[in-house]
Write an enzyme that holds these catalytic residues in place. Structure first.
Site, PDB file in Angstrom:
ATOM      1  N   GLU A 100       0.798  -1.235   0.000  1.00 47.16           N
ATOM      2  CA  GLU A 100       0.000   0.000   0.000  1.00 47.16           C
ATOM      3  C   GLU A 100       0.831   1.287   0.000  1.00 47.16           C
ATOM      4  O   GLU A 100       0.581   2.181   0.807  1.00 47.16           O
ATOM      5  CB  GLU A 100      -0.936  -0.001   1.216  1.00 47.16           C
ATOM      6  CG  GLU A 100      -1.829  -1.216   1.269  1.00 47.16           C
ATOM      7  CD  GLU A 100      -2.705  -1.263   2.522  1.00 47.16           C
ATOM      8  OE1 GLU A 100      -2.514  -0.421   3.410  1.00 47.16           O
ATOM      9  OE2 GLU A 100      -3.570  -2.154   2.593  1.00 47.16           O
ATOM     10  N   GLU A 124      -5.966 -10.975  -0.763  1.00 47.28           N
ATOM     11  CA  GLU A 124      -6.768 -10.722   0.448  1.00 47.28           C
ATOM     12  C   GLU A 124      -8.241 -10.659   0.064  1.00 47.28           C
ATOM     13  O   GLU A 124      -8.933  -9.678   0.316  1.00 47.28           O
ATOM     14  CB  GLU A 124      -6.335  -9.408   1.106  1.00 47.28           C
ATOM     15  CG  GLU A 124      -4.853  -9.355   1.412  1.00 47.28           C
ATOM     16  CD  GLU A 124      -4.432  -8.100   2.182  1.00 47.28           C
ATOM     17  OE1 GLU A 124      -5.288  -7.410   2.754  1.00 47.28           O
ATOM     18  OE2 GLU A 124      -3.219  -7.827   2.206  1.00 47.28           O
TER      19      GLU A 124
HETATM   20  C1  XIL Z   1      -5.787  -6.359   8.941  1.00 38.28           C
HETATM   21  C2  XIL Z   1      -5.987  -7.547   9.884  1.00 38.28           C
HETATM   22  O1  XIL Z   1      -6.881  -8.437   9.280  1.00 38.28           O
HETATM   23  C3  XIL Z   1      -6.516  -7.054  11.213  1.00 38.28           C
HETATM   24  O2  XIL Z   1      -6.547  -8.129  12.141  1.00 38.28           O
HETATM   25  C4  XIL Z   1      -5.622  -5.934  11.749  1.00 38.28           C
HETATM   26  O3  XIL Z   1      -6.220  -5.407  12.925  1.00 38.28           O
HETATM   27  C5  XIL Z   1      -5.458  -4.824  10.729  1.00 38.28           C
HETATM   28  O4  XIL Z   1      -4.960  -5.373   9.516  1.00 38.28           O
HETATM   29  N1  XIL Z   1      -4.857  -4.820   4.170  1.00 38.28           N
HETATM   30  C6  XIL Z   1      -3.775  -5.551   4.601  1.00 38.28           C
HETATM   31  C7  XIL Z   1      -3.899  -6.385   5.810  1.00 38.28           C
HETATM   32  O5  XIL Z   1      -2.764  -5.609   3.892  1.00 38.28           O
HETATM   33  O6  XIL Z   1      -2.694  -6.482   6.520  1.00 38.28           O
HETATM   34  C8  XIL Z   1      -5.004  -5.880   6.726  1.00 38.28           C
HETATM   35  O7  XIL Z   1      -5.146  -6.826   7.780  1.00 38.28           O
HETATM   36  C9  XIL Z   1      -6.284  -5.671   5.973  1.00 38.28           C
HETATM   37  C10 XIL Z   1      -6.101  -4.660   4.882  1.00 38.28           C
END
Ligand code: XIL
Length: 400
Positions: free
Chosen positions: A177, A283
């Site tokens: 990101e 994701e």
């Molecule tokens: C999220 C996790 O799922 C949560 O448990 C944590 O509190 C915050 O991060 N993009 C990403 C992930 O790359 O690392 C994120 O994960 C969700 C959005």
């Protein structure tokens, strides 16, 4: 004429139904492990078998799964998935909260589980603006450090994970990101200290410290936004021109029922492939709850206050919504199969709806239904829809 085509259709449907039964039987018989999913459902058909030879299918695992003895979700993961990502345990903050202080336990358990089950193990994430402790950017008196000192700390982090997990982690999200919707660089401490070339710095270090066999990825959300898509393509080409290793682009895939459009996702898959890297869907989840304007994407810093109208399915997801979710997933996996020559992996961000981060983001404490398994670990209609897409496509290949 009309009658003829109807007869032909009925014939096709009958053949398809027969083929469907045969394939379903063969899928059941090759599914690993006996017994049903937690909750007593029939024996599993598995996602990993359904897409074998096309791409890996996986899930992100929360650290809590390894702290609860006899946790049934891990059995479900082993039966269904061929790749795992750590939801938090390898991020800089949770893993290395203070200088020289490491929490290895969670990460070790995660990696060990993946190895024991012969999985493609992903590391998430080396460098991100979020969940990175302040100490990383400060000296012992709390004063900001300069470029060389920060590069040194980055290298130490990569060396540390390389020495511990060299042979056991198959791919790393190197940078997460760092680019905005409009293609500009995100403002962050990384950018402040290292300047515009910081993504390049990160990949150079990762490429030097990690084995060649480890896939190095740039990962981001809203990859269908034109500005970001074009910027990521430029980034890949630029790194390759400079002989800095990058092997893949991760499209996070935090999507919703209505968007982004399949054709826009397709454009990005094709664009990244043409730039010379593999695509990883890293994701995946499909949000079914309402959001207010400006809340799309997955910017973890965004938070909203909830009201009951924003949390309409506390008592269960209506059948019509289940159907919509199943259709959306079928469309997505249809697209992934169409481009399976470009896609190495599709990973869901979570295993069951119970543990999804979307119960707490962007509004805390809602009841969301973004994944293929319900809160008890039972397959949802969306699971069947995804399996059917694989089955129909396998059939199409066979009869071609
Ligand atoms: C999220 C996790 O799922 C949560 O448990 C944590 O509190 C915050 O991060 N993009 C990403 C992930 O790359 O690392 C994120 O994960 C969700 C959005």
């Amino acid at each position: 004429m009309r009658e003829e085509s109807e007869v032909a259709m009925i014939g096709n449907v009958a053949t398809m139904a027969l083929v469907g039964v045969l394939v379903a039987v063969s899928l059941c018989s090759c599914a690993s492990g006996a017994g049903g999913e937690p909750g007593g459902a029939p024996p599993a058909r598995s996602l990993k078998d359904a897409f074998a030879g096309r791409f890996h299918v996986g899930a992100a695992l929360g650290g809590g799964l390894f702290r609860e003895p006899g946790q049934p979700t891990l059995g479900l993961v082993a039966r269904q998935f061929g790749t795992i990502s750590p939801e938090n345990v390898l991020k800089w903050g949770p893993f290395n909260p203070r200088s020289r202080v490491y929490n290895h336990e969670g990460a070790d358990a995660f990696v060990k589980f993946g190895r024991r089950n012969g999985m493609f193990v992903v590391g998430h994430v080396l460098f991100w603006h979020s969940q990175t402790p302040d100490w990383v950017f400060e000296d012992s008196r709390g004063k900001p450090i300069g470029r060389e000192a920060l590069l040194k700390r980055m290298r130490e982090r990569v060396r540390h994970v390389a020495s511990r997990y060299r042979k056991h982690i198959d791919a790393w999200d190197v940078v997460n990101e760092a680019i905005l919707d409009n293609g500009k660089m995100r403002k962050s401490k990384w950018l402040e200290v290292l300047g515009d070339g910081w993504i390049e710095d990160a990949f150079r270090i990762a490429g030097e410290e990690l084995p060649r066999s480890t896939k190095l990825l740039y990962n981001d959300y809203s990859m269908t936004m034109r500005g970001r898509r074009d910027a990521v393509v430029r980034l890949v080409r630029e790194l390759k021109r400079k002989k800095i290793r990058i092997d893949g682009v991760g499209m996070q895939g935090h999507w919703s029922l209505g968007g982004p459009r399949i054709r826009d996702i397709e454009k990005s898959i094709v664009a990244f492939h043409e730039a010379g890297v593999d695509v990883h869907i890293t994701e995946l989840d499909v949000d079914v709850l309402p959001r207010k304007a400006g809340m799309w994407g997955a910017d973890v810093a965004k938070r909203l206050e909830g009201d009951p109208t924003m949390d309409p399915y506390r008592d269960g997801l209506p059948e019509e919504m289940q159907r919509k979710l199943a259709k959306r997933y079928a469309d997505l996996f249809g697209l992934f199969l169409k481009h399976s020559d470009k896609i190495e992996r599709v990973t869901f961000w979570g295993v069951t709806d119970r543990h999804s981060w979307l119960n707490n983001w962007p509004i805390k404490g809602r009841t969301n239904y973004p994944l293929l398994f319900d809160r008890e670990g039972r397959p949802k209609p969306a699971f069947d829809a995804v399996i059917n897409v694989a089955r129909d496509s396998a059939e199409a290949v066979k009869t071609r």
